[in-house]
Design a protein around this motif. Sequence first.
Motif, PDB file in Angstrom:
ATOM      1  N   GLU A 156     -60.412  19.355 -36.530  1.00 52.78           N
ATOM      2  CA  GLU A 156     -60.441  18.522 -34.763  1.00 52.78           C
ATOM      3  C   GLU A 156     -61.660  19.356 -34.218  1.00 52.78           C
ATOM      4  O   GLU A 156     -61.746  20.436 -33.961  1.00 52.78           O
ATOM      5  N   ARG A 157     -62.476  18.562 -33.320  1.00 56.32           N
ATOM      6  CA  ARG A 157     -63.310  19.166 -32.640  1.00 56.32           C
ATOM      7  C   ARG A 157     -62.408  19.289 -31.137  1.00 56.32           C
ATOM      8  O   ARG A 157     -62.535  18.638 -30.225  1.00 56.32           O
ATOM      9  N   THR A 158     -62.031  20.514 -31.109  1.00 53.74           N
ATOM     10  CA  THR A 158     -61.078  20.797 -29.825  1.00 53.74           C
ATOM     11  C   THR A 158     -61.952  20.786 -28.801  1.00 53.74           C
ATOM     12  O   THR A 158     -61.420  20.308 -27.618  1.00 53.74           O
ATOM     13  N   THR A 159     -63.161  21.581 -28.487  1.00 54.49           N
ATOM     14  CA  THR A 159     -63.934  21.466 -27.632  1.00 54.49           C
ATOM     15  C   THR A 159     -65.491  21.417 -28.055  1.00 54.49           C
ATOM     16  O   THR A 159     -65.631  21.391 -29.267  1.00 54.49           O
ATOM     17  N   PRO A 160     -66.565  21.180 -27.208  1.00 55.05           N
ATOM     18  CA  PRO A 160     -67.798  21.044 -27.673  1.00 55.05           C
ATOM     19  C   PRO A 160     -68.100  22.350 -28.334  1.00 55.05           C
ATOM     20  O   PRO A 160     -69.146  22.334 -29.363  1.00 55.05           O
ATOM     21  N   THR A 161     -67.490  23.676 -28.405  1.00 52.57           N
ATOM     22  CA  THR A 161     -67.911  24.708 -28.922  1.00 52.57           C
ATOM     23  C   THR A 161     -66.956  25.263 -29.782  1.00 52.57           C
ATOM     24  O   THR A 161     -66.831  26.319 -30.616  1.00 52.57           O
ATOM     25  N   ALA A 162     -65.708  24.444 -30.191  1.00 56.18           N
ATOM     26  CA  ALA A 162     -64.552  24.909 -31.144  1.00 56.18           C
ATOM     27  C   ALA A 162     -63.949  23.701 -31.987  1.00 56.18           C
ATOM     28  O   ALA A 162     -63.978  22.771 -31.593  1.00 56.18           O
ATOM     29  N   THR A 163     -63.841  24.204 -33.069  1.00 54.67           N
ATOM     30  CA  THR A 163     -63.219  23.569 -34.210  1.00 54.67           C
ATOM     31  C   THR A 163     -62.091  24.041 -34.738  1.00 54.67           C
ATOM     32  O   THR A 163     -62.189  25.026 -35.143  1.00 54.67           O
ATOM     33  N   ASP A 164     -61.137  23.421 -34.783  1.00 56.49           N
ATOM     34  CA  ASP A 164     -59.515  24.018 -35.145  1.00 56.49           C
ATOM     35  C   ASP A 164     -59.571  23.193 -36.702  1.00 56.49           C
ATOM     36  O   ASP A 164     -59.711  21.814 -36.833  1.00 56.49           O
ATOM     37  N   VAL A 165     -59.003  23.936 -37.616  1.00 58.22           N
ATOM     38  CA  VAL A 165     -58.490  23.551 -39.064  1.00 58.22           C
ATOM     39  C   VAL A 165     -57.108  23.731 -39.248  1.00 58.22           C
ATOM     40  O   VAL A 165     -56.831  24.770 -39.142  1.00 58.22           O
ATOM     41  N   TRP A 166     -56.428  22.637 -39.269  1.00 57.08           N
ATOM     42  CA  TRP A 166     -55.034  22.996 -39.537  1.00 57.08           C
ATOM     43  C   TRP A 166     -54.658  22.823 -41.198  1.00 57.08           C
ATOM     44  O   TRP A 166     -55.195  21.770 -41.628  1.00 57.08           O
ATOM     45  N   THR A 167     -53.990  23.831 -41.882  1.00 56.84           N
ATOM     46  CA  THR A 167     -53.831  23.753 -43.138  1.00 56.84           C
ATOM     47  C   THR A 167     -52.319  24.381 -43.540  1.00 56.84           C
ATOM     48  O   THR A 167     -51.788  24.938 -42.790  1.00 56.84           O
ATOM     49  N   ILE A 168     -51.949  23.726 -44.937  1.00 61.13           N
ATOM     50  CA  ILE A 168     -50.827  24.292 -45.206  1.00 61.13           C
ATOM     51  C   ILE A 168     -51.093  25.105 -46.932  1.00 61.13           C
ATOM     52  O   ILE A 168     -51.251  23.966 -47.434  1.00 61.13           O
ATOM     53  N   ALA A 169     -50.888  26.203 -46.873  1.00 59.89           N
ATOM     54  CA  ALA A 169     -50.928  26.827 -48.097  1.00 59.89           C
ATOM     55  C   ALA A 169     -49.561  26.804 -48.799  1.00 59.89           C
ATOM     56  O   ALA A 169     -48.686  27.510 -48.343  1.00 59.89           O
ATOM     57  N   ASP A 170     -49.326  26.100 -49.759  1.00 60.02           N
ATOM     58  CA  ASP A 170     -48.230  25.760 -50.417  1.00 60.02           C
ATOM     59  C   ASP A 170     -48.138  26.444 -52.102  1.00 60.02           C
ATOM     60  O   ASP A 170     -47.159  25.942 -52.704  1.00 60.02           O
ATOM     61  N   ARG A 171     -49.206  26.856 -52.399  1.00 58.77           N
ATOM     62  CA  ARG A 171     -49.511  27.415 -53.886  1.00 58.77           C
ATOM     63  C   ARG A 171     -49.687  28.725 -53.876  1.00 58.77           C
ATOM     64  O   ARG A 171     -50.533  29.340 -53.144  1.00 58.77           O
ATOM     65  N   GLN A 172     -48.879  29.468 -55.068  1.00 57.51           N
ATOM     66  CA  GLN A 172     -49.262  30.852 -55.443  1.00 57.51           C
ATOM     67  C   GLN A 172     -50.444  30.870 -56.137  1.00 57.51           C
ATOM     68  O   GLN A 172     -51.190  29.941 -56.726  1.00 57.51           O
ATOM     69  N   TRP A 173     -51.263  31.965 -55.895  1.00 56.06           N
ATOM     70  CA  TRP A 173     -52.592  32.517 -56.555  1.00 56.06           C
ATOM     71  C   TRP A 173     -52.584  32.158 -57.880  1.00 56.06           C
ATOM     72  O   TRP A 173     -53.247  31.777 -58.631  1.00 56.06           O
ATOM     73  N   TYR A 174     -51.445  32.753 -58.742  1.00 54.39           N
ATOM     74  CA  TYR A 174     -51.396  32.809 -60.082  1.00 54.39           C
ATOM     75  C   TYR A 174     -50.155  31.607 -60.185  1.00 54.39           C
ATOM     76  O   TYR A 174     -48.920  31.605 -59.816  1.00 54.39           O
ATOM     77  N   ALA A 175     -50.319  30.298 -60.848  1.00 55.55           N
ATOM     78  CA  ALA A 175     -49.718  29.289 -60.980  1.00 55.55           C
ATOM     79  C   ALA A 175     -48.393  29.610 -61.821  1.00 55.55           C
ATOM     80  O   ALA A 175     -47.496  29.189 -61.778  1.00 55.55           O
ATOM     81  N   GLU A 176     -48.629  30.736 -62.855  1.00 52.77           N
ATOM     82  CA  GLU A 176     -47.515  31.340 -63.611  1.00 52.77           C
ATOM     83  C   GLU A 176     -46.336  31.702 -62.868  1.00 52.77           C
ATOM     84  O   GLU A 176     -45.039  31.874 -63.202  1.00 52.77           O
ATOM     85  N   LEU A 177     -46.484  31.979 -61.514  1.00 49.31           N
ATOM     86  CA  LEU A 177     -45.413  32.703 -60.598  1.00 49.31           C
ATOM     87  C   LEU A 177     -44.872  31.832 -59.747  1.00 49.31           C
ATOM     88  O   LEU A 177     -43.861  32.071 -59.161  1.00 49.31           O
ATOM     89  N   VAL A 178     -44.999  30.354 -60.034  1.00 47.01           N
ATOM     90  CA  VAL A 178     -44.335  29.460 -59.169  1.00 47.01           C
ATOM     91  C   VAL A 178     -42.842  29.282 -59.219  1.00 47.01           C
ATOM     92  O   VAL A 178     -42.177  29.274 -58.201  1.00 47.01           O
ATOM     93  N   ALA A 179     -42.423  29.471 -60.556  1.00 47.00           N
ATOM     94  CA  ALA A 179     -40.949  29.392 -60.685  1.00 47.00           C
ATOM     95  C   ALA A 179     -40.359  30.690 -60.143  1.00 47.00           C
ATOM     96  O   ALA A 179     -39.349  30.658 -59.599  1.00 47.00           O
ATOM     97  N   ASP A 180     -40.840  31.665 -60.269  1.00 52.42           N
ATOM     98  CA  ASP A 180     -40.396  33.137 -59.855  1.00 52.42           C
ATOM     99  C   ASP A 180     -40.165  32.975 -58.186  1.00 52.42           C
ATOM    100  O   ASP A 180     -39.063  33.316 -57.703  1.00 52.42           O
ATOM    101  N   PHE A 181     -41.215  32.470 -57.512  1.00 56.44           N
ATOM    102  CA  PHE A 181     -41.006  32.257 -55.974  1.00 56.44           C
ATOM    103  C   PHE A 181     -40.699  30.960 -55.498  1.00 56.44           C
ATOM    104  O   PHE A 181     -40.786  30.765 -54.267  1.00 56.44           O
ATOM    105  N   ALA A 182     -39.794  30.223 -56.372  1.00 59.49           N
ATOM    106  CA  ALA A 182     -39.440  28.861 -55.809  1.00 59.49           C
ATOM    107  C   ALA A 182     -38.674  29.197 -54.718  1.00 59.49           C
ATOM    108  O   ALA A 182     -37.844  30.030 -54.799  1.00 59.49           O
ATOM    109  N   GLY A 183     -38.626  28.125 -53.810  1.00 62.79           N
ATOM    110  CA  GLY A 183     -37.915  28.381 -52.394  1.00 62.79           C
ATOM    111  C   GLY A 183     -38.493  29.276 -51.593  1.00 62.79           C
ATOM    112  O   GLY A 183     -38.157  29.222 -50.281  1.00 62.79           O
ATOM    113  N   SER A 184     -39.589  29.751 -51.613  1.00 59.53           N
ATOM    114  CA  SER A 184     -40.505  30.373 -50.573  1.00 59.53           C
ATOM    115  C   SER A 184     -41.074  29.410 -49.898  1.00 59.53           C
ATOM    116  O   SER A 184     -41.317  28.302 -50.060  1.00 59.53           O
TER     117      SER A 184
END
Length: 388
Positions: free
Chosen positions: A135-163
């Motif tokens: 989003e171009r929030t103001t002429p001098t600011a830009t907002d980026v909205w994100t959702i990080a839903d993946r572990q760095w190591y894919a092998e750990l997805v099952a271990d941390f399921a429910g996080s």
Amino acid sequence: MSDKRSTSLSRRAVLATAATLPLIAATPAAAAAKGWTWKLLTEGTDVWQRNSWKGREQFDFRLGGGGCIPQMRHCPTGYRPLLSPTYEGEETDRVMQAVLWGLNVEAATDVLDRRWNVNQAGTRPGAYQRTVRVERTTPTATDVWTIADRQWYAELVADFAGSDAVPQLTRYTRLSNGTLEIRRVIRLPKVVNAGTTVANVEFYLENWLPFLRSADAFTALALRLDANGDPSEWYRAGQNIPYYPWTPTSTTSGYAMVYQEGTHRTTPNVAVVFSKNPGTKHATSAVFENVRNSMDWDTGIGILPGAHIIGGEADSILDYTIRIVPNGGTSAGLVTDLNAQVAAIRPPALYGPSYALSGELGSIAGRLRGYLTSAEGTRTNHLAPLLV
């Protein structure tokens, strides 16, 4: 505190001849600011933020996966890169980004690093997190909205399921003195390990800033400058750059700078400004520390300010701001400017889940919490189609 990152030779372990610019900081900060301008522009599918000094392009920053910055360039020398090159061609690690750790949460699955770890940009194989909106929030600011839903190591997805996923606002503000301010507002997640919710998580939010280490870019790290702009506390890449010293920012200068040794007055440098405030907290019993870390590797020098939180509660809101201050050479004027920015920067703050946030921060927190169960977002490294 001992270092908490792996020292293996893998990419995670890595966290684990230029034309001379004008001396753009050689005058007092107020006067220097008058020569700076900024542009937010799109080139194909990419979004760039580019500054100019008296009409001449100087430095630019591309927005990438998860709202990170995968490219910073020096425009007068053929748009020369200033960030460390990728390890295996991915653009999720050696990028300017927020990295969130659960330092005391280890999975049973045996991988190089078994700790709970979510990177803003994406995963170890190079898959991106979700970018919801730019989003171009103001002429001098830009907002980026994100959702990080993946572990760095894919092998750990099952271990941390429910996080929980980690929703984040990254606000880029283009300041009148050529500085790029980066504000990160993050909802701390519930962390689940092997089906059990973890109590008293030791969170570490790191601003991962991997600058290029090379003979024609940066070869040294200054943690303090004298009144004339010469490094008074400095370290040489490949020899003695401090490796994760966990230094309280209250004992520092409030900035750190990468530069080319021997030519620091006439070649580009990049300073990172952070608050010296130890960190304020509201309605939470967590221990909250504002720290500065650093490290180097074969092609990089890392400046790593961040928040260390012991006993962080899920649904807490963390607010952390840094500034990227690129220059054409050091001077007394640069020191004056850096000190003024250290005094002006927003202190980091942690708000417990019961704290009644109001105003803009309340609206931001509400939106982040609303993203917790959202399926919105695009996994991409090219954000122009998401810019509104």
